[in-house]
Design a protein around this motif. Structure first.
Motif, short mmCIF file in Angstrom:
data_model
loop_
_atom_site.label_atom_id
_atom_site.label_comp_id
_atom_site.label_asym_id
_atom_site.label_seq_id
_atom_site.Cartn_x
_atom_site.Cartn_y
_atom_site.Cartn_z
N SER A 7 0.44 -0.96 0.35
CA SER A 7 0.11 -0.18 0.15
C SER A 7 0.92 0.97 -0.15
CB SER A 7 -0.89 0.06 1.23
OG SER A 7 0.25 -0.26 2.70
N GLY A 8 0.11 2.53 -0.48
CA GLY A 8 1.15 3.89 -0.18
C GLY A 8 1.39 4.31 -1.41
N GLY A 9 1.15 3.27 -2.22
CA GLY A 9 1.98 4.51 -3.77
C GLY A 9 1.00 5.81 -3.85
N GLY A 10 1.70 6.46 -5.18
CA GLY A 10 -0.04 7.27 -6.00
C GLY A 10 1.08 8.04 -6.55
N VAL A 11 0.18 9.87 -6.65
CA VAL A 11 0.78 10.47 -7.43
C VAL A 11 1.32 11.75 -6.28
CG1 VAL A 11 0.82 12.16 -9.78
CG2 VAL A 11 -0.40 9.89 -8.84
N VAL A 12 3.10 11.89 -6.87
CA VAL A 12 3.31 12.92 -6.15
C VAL A 12 4.10 13.70 -7.01
CG1 VAL A 12 4.98 12.22 -4.59
CG2 VAL A 12 3.87 13.86 -3.95
N GLN A 13 4.43 15.43 -6.56
CA GLN A 13 5.05 16.35 -7.27
C GLN A 13 6.60 16.09 -6.75
OE1 GLN A 13 3.91 20.35 -6.60
NE2 GLN A 13 2.69 20.73 -8.56
N TYR A 95 7.87 -3.17 -6.05
CA TYR A 95 7.68 -3.87 -5.70
C TYR A 95 8.29 -4.48 -4.63
CZ TYR A 95 4.89 -5.42 -10.28
OH TYR A 95 4.84 -4.80 -11.42
N CYS A 96 7.57 -4.94 -3.15
CA CYS A 96 8.33 -5.83 -2.20
C CYS A 96 7.99 -7.03 -2.26
CB CYS A 96 7.42 -5.08 -1.01
SG CYS A 96 5.53 -5.93 -0.39
N ALA A 97 9.27 -7.71 -1.71
CA ALA A 97 9.92 -8.96 -1.78
C ALA A 97 10.70 -9.72 -0.47
CB ALA A 97 10.54 -9.36 -3.09
N ALA A 98 10.17 -10.61 -0.16
CA ALA A 98 11.23 -11.66 0.94
C ALA A 98 11.90 -12.89 0.63
CB ALA A 98 9.29 -12.14 1.77
N ALA A 99 12.64 -12.94 0.24
CA ALA A 99 13.75 -13.59 0.68
C ALA A 99 14.47 -14.78 2.41
CB ALA A 99 14.68 -12.78 0.11
N ASN A 100 14.00 -16.05 1.81
CA ASN A 100 14.42 -16.43 2.82
C ASN A 100 15.93 -17.11 2.89
OD1 ASN A 100 14.20 -18.66 5.32
ND2 ASN A 100 13.27 -20.14 4.23
N GLN A 115 1.88 -6.96 -5.03
CA GLN A 115 1.21 -7.58 -5.70
C GLN A 115 1.70 -5.98 -6.92
OE1 GLN A 115 0.33 -6.26 -3.27
NE2 GLN A 115 -1.23 -4.00 -3.94
N GLY A 116 2.85 -5.38 -6.61
CA GLY A 116 3.43 -3.74 -6.69
C GLY A 116 1.90 -2.93 -6.46
N THR A 117 2.97 -1.32 -6.47
CA THR A 117 1.91 -0.73 -6.19
C THR A 117 2.77 0.81 -7.36
OG1 THR A 117 1.05 1.05 -4.70
CG2 THR A 117 3.52 0.49 -4.75
N GLN A 118 2.00 1.38 -7.82
CA GLN A 118 2.35 2.65 -9.03
C GLN A 118 2.57 3.88 -8.43
OE1 GLN A 118 2.96 2.27 -12.47
NE2 GLN A 118 3.99 4.22 -12.35
N VAL A 119 3.95 4.38 -8.21
CA VAL A 119 4.47 5.33 -7.64
C VAL A 119 4.73 6.38 -8.84
CG1 VAL A 119 6.28 6.50 -6.56
CG2 VAL A 119 5.41 4.59 -5.66
N THR A 120 3.82 7.45 -8.71
CA THR A 120 4.30 8.43 -10.38
C THR A 120 4.57 9.81 -9.68
OG1 THR A 120 2.14 6.81 -11.63
CG2 THR A 120 3.13 9.66 -12.14
#
Length: 123
Positions: A7-13, A95-100, A115-120
């Motif tokens: 969570s937390g993506g979006g559009v910012v200047q 994308y976040c990811a976890a490594a064992n 699942q990925g989140t868009q940052v613009t």
């Protein structure tokens, strides 16, 4: 296996800030290292940041060093990517990811992906 929910993506200047969150569900990820990757349209996926199991070890891509901060709260089964001084070239799907295993900059080392989140970033 468990899941990672972002969570937390979006559009910012340009010059602004965003914080991405990556919450684990279905299992605890406190024994996993965590990482963030991004992919811009027409470009290959690239490493952004990684953090070890305890949070003491962190790695950053040169392009984000000094602007981005990765952290984790194992009690909440969540890790974060604080992004400051954002630039238009930071625009991508993150994308976040976890490594064992120990923290790694290689995407091949990661077992579970969000699942990925868009940052613009607008100029």
């Amino acid at each position: 296996q468990g899941q990672l929910v972002q969570s937390g993506g979006g559009v910012v200047q340009a010059g602004g800030s965003l914080r991405l969150s990556c919450a684990g569900s279905g299992r605890t990820f406190s024994t996993y290292s965590m990482g963030w990757f991004r992919q811009a349209p027409g470009k290959e996926q690239e490493f952004v940041a990684a953090i070890g199991r305890s949070g003491w070890i962190t790695y950053y891509a040169d392009s984000v060093k000094g602007r981005f901060t990765i952290s984790r709260d194992n009690a909440k089964n969540t890790n974060y990517l604080q992004m400051d001084s954002l630039k238009p070239e930071d625009t991508a799907a993150y994308y976040c990811a976890a490594a064992n295993r120990g923290a790694t900059m290689s995407s091949n080392g990661y077992d579970v992906w969000g699942q990925g989140t868009q940052v613009t970033i607008s100029s």
